[in-house]
Motif scaffolding. Structure first.
Motif, short mmCIF file in Angstrom:
data_model
loop_
_atom_site.label_atom_id
_atom_site.label_comp_id
_atom_site.label_asym_id
_atom_site.label_seq_id
_atom_site.Cartn_x
_atom_site.Cartn_y
_atom_site.Cartn_z
N UNK A 79 -4.42 -6.11 -0.02
CA UNK A 79 -3.62 -5.98 1.19
C UNK A 79 -2.83 -4.71 1.31
N UNK A 80 -2.83 -3.85 0.28
CA UNK A 80 -1.94 -2.71 0.33
C UNK A 80 -2.51 -1.39 -0.10
N UNK A 81 -3.32 -1.35 -1.14
CA UNK A 81 -3.84 -0.09 -1.64
C UNK A 81 -4.85 0.53 -0.70
N UNK A 82 -4.96 1.85 -0.73
CA UNK A 82 -5.94 2.56 0.10
C UNK A 82 -7.18 2.95 -0.68
N UNK A 83 -7.03 3.23 -1.97
CA UNK A 83 -8.16 3.67 -2.79
C UNK A 83 -7.84 3.33 -4.24
N UNK A 84 -8.87 2.91 -4.98
CA UNK A 84 -8.71 2.64 -6.40
C UNK A 84 -9.98 3.06 -7.11
N UNK B 227 -16.72 5.23 -18.01
CA UNK B 227 -17.49 5.75 -19.13
C UNK B 227 -17.21 4.99 -20.42
N UNK B 228 -15.95 4.62 -20.65
CA UNK B 228 -15.59 3.89 -21.87
C UNK B 228 -14.38 3.01 -21.60
N UNK B 229 -14.51 2.01 -20.73
CA UNK B 229 -13.34 1.20 -20.37
C UNK B 229 -12.90 0.29 -21.52
N UNK B 230 -11.59 0.07 -21.60
CA UNK B 230 -11.02 -0.84 -22.58
C UNK B 230 -10.14 -1.84 -21.84
N UNK B 231 -10.19 -3.13 -22.20
CA UNK B 231 -9.40 -4.13 -21.47
C UNK B 231 -7.91 -3.86 -21.55
N UNK B 232 -7.25 -3.90 -20.39
CA UNK B 232 -5.83 -3.66 -20.34
C UNK B 232 -5.43 -2.23 -20.59
N UNK B 233 -6.41 -1.32 -20.69
CA UNK B 233 -6.12 0.08 -21.01
C UNK B 233 -7.03 1.01 -20.23
N UNK B 234 -7.24 0.70 -18.95
CA UNK B 234 -8.11 1.52 -18.13
C UNK B 234 -7.43 2.83 -17.75
N UNK B 235 -8.25 3.85 -17.53
CA UNK B 235 -7.79 5.09 -16.92
C UNK B 235 -8.09 4.98 -15.43
N UNK B 236 -7.06 5.07 -14.59
CA UNK B 236 -7.22 4.70 -13.18
C UNK B 236 -6.59 5.71 -12.23
N UNK B 237 -7.02 5.62 -10.98
CA UNK B 237 -6.41 6.32 -9.86
C UNK B 237 -6.10 5.28 -8.79
N UNK B 238 -4.90 5.32 -8.26
CA UNK B 238 -4.50 4.40 -7.20
C UNK B 238 -3.83 5.19 -6.09
N UNK B 239 -4.22 4.92 -4.84
CA UNK B 239 -3.64 5.62 -3.69
C UNK B 239 -2.97 4.59 -2.77
N UNK B 240 -1.74 4.88 -2.40
CA UNK B 240 -1.01 4.06 -1.43
C UNK B 240 -0.32 5.00 -0.45
N UNK B 241 0.21 4.46 0.64
CA UNK B 241 0.87 5.30 1.64
C UNK B 241 2.04 4.56 2.26
#
Length: 430
Positions: A100-105, A110-124
């Motif tokens: 309901x709120x984020x614009x992009x995620x 390549x090597x995800x780990x549970x609870x330790x992701x490398x992420x990008x989040x965009x909101x406005x």
């Protein structure tokens, strides 16, 4: 049972509430979708990078990343994470919460780990008449408890006034670092949050900076990248199996085995068919645990707050498992204003499990309403249910076997009063 300082302040809750608002975005019609027709400005992305399209925004990421629009593709994005196994359930639920709120995620697949992701989040956030400097200071002032701001800069990127904030969050498990870019585009402030575990942040910083320079607004939807490989669960992925004991308590018998104490921090008592906590001090956490030791269990209870109206955020209630002693246990809790969290208590303090902050839930009955809470503690995985809906799941950093019980806490108000009824513990069964 001792008092434990409750270090997670309300500033984080206020910021989370702000982040869940749905802003009016330039060039978008909230009912019919994008109205922009002009092509976005040319993007000078590094060779081989791929675009991710969100709600009227886009940016480029390196090969192997996956992402999209959480408003329309939350189920798809969460599905990518669930394909890795049950340990990623907490990450998947966090993505779904952005619907309901984020614009992009996007995340590094390549090597995800549970609870330790490398992420990008965009909101406005659309804030007419607000200067970048003022908004930047507000963002810094509302950082989460335990988050340390390590540096700020202002300047211009792509012709937009830009703020840049680096921070670290040592209370997260594992510790994380983040890079926040704030772009002022007209009256709208776009927040690009790049986040990674602290031990890899240094190697990803240049990637984050290059990605931010490719950010564009007013873009139309396009095809989004999926993970090139979706691994199946490995042998290390927790396998949930039944076990434990069965116990029920409607708190009609004051000799059923729960603490009955009156201390300087609060009171535990049976009263009128409930088990009640009255907390005398603000910022306190109290718990009561059963003497039985077990593993692979499901706990359930009816929990309610009984506090005067108009006091805002007064306290929390929840369930305890994996209790070893007063400095080593886990719990899941909800607040009276509609937030939930998973936590670990250690001699070093209190940290979130599988999340960076309190999360909002629309399933909670607010104020003095009764909520049916359920906590599964099984093979190293915590699963938290609110009123019949699985709301959070995360891999715990240590074993969850031990004693079990109830927890209540106060925030900014001494005198927080909570009550429990219809408690049960049983062997976990899928």
């Amino acid at each position: 049972m001792k008092r434990y300082p409750f270090a997670l302040s309300l500033a984080a809750l206020l910021l989370a509430a702000l982040a869940c608002q749905t802003p009016a975005l330039p060039g978008l019609d909230s009912k019919s979708g994008p109205t922009a027709t002009a092509a976005p400005p040319p993007v000078d992305a590094p060779a081989g990078w791929i675009p991710v399209y969100g709600e009227g925004v886009s940016l480029f990421v390196p090969p192997g990343w996956a992402g999209g629009n959480p408003r329309t593709e939350a189920a798809t994005l969460a599905g990518y994470l669930r394909a890795y196994g049950v340990a990623y359930e907490g990450d998947a639920l966090a993505v779904e919460a952005q619907a309901g709120g984020g614009l992009l995620w996007a995340y590094d697949a390549n090597a995800p780990q549970p609870g330790a992701l490398t992420t990008i989040h965009v909101a406005a956030f659309t804030l007419p008449g607000v200067a970048l400097a003022d908004h930047l200071q507000r963002a810094i002032a509302n950082t989460a408890p335990g988050e340390q701001v390590e540096g700020t800069l202002t300047g211009t990127i792509n012709g937009w006034e830009t703020g840049r904030v680096e921070s670290s969050l040592t209370s997260a498990t594992p510790p994380r670092r983040a890079l926040l870019y704030i772009f002022k585009v007209g009256d709208t402030f776009y927040h690009l949050t790049y986040s990674a575990p602290a031990d890899v942040f240094g190697t990803t910083l240049e990637t984050f900076e290059a990605s931010a320079r490719t950010f564009r607004t007013g873009t139309l939807p396009g095809p989004n990248p999926a993970p090139s490989i979706l691994p199946t669960a490995t042998a290390e992925t927790p396998v949930i199996t039944p076990g434990g004991l069965t116990f029920n308590d409607e708190f009609n018998n004051p000799d059923s085995g729960w603490d009955q104490l009156n201390t300087e921090f609060g009171q535990y008592t049976y009263n009128e068919g409930e088990y009640q906590f009255l907390i005398y001090q603000s910022g306190a956490l109290l718990w009561s645990v059963r003497p039985e030791v077990t593993a692979d269990i499901t706990l359930e209870v009816d929990a309610r707050f009984a506090a005067p109206a108009g006091l805002g955020e007064t306290g929390l209630v929840g369930l305890v498992c994996g209790y070893q002693d007063n400095d080593n246990f886990f719990y899941a809790a909800v607040s009276n204003s509609g937030y939930y969290g998973l936590f670990q208590v250690t001699p070093a303090g209190e940290t979130f499990v599988g999340m960076d902050d309190w999360q909002p839930s629309l399933k909670l009955n607010l104020g003095e309403g009764v909520n049916r809470l359920r906590l599964d503690c099984v093979q190293g995985v915590m699963q938290f249910w609110i009123n019949g809906e699985l709301t959070a799941a995360a891999a715990a950093p240590s074993a969850l076997d031990g004693q079990f019980g109830l927890v209540a806490g106060s925030f900014n108000w001494a005198g927080a009063y909570s009550a429990f009824d219809d408690f049960s513990v049983r062997p976990y069964a899928p």
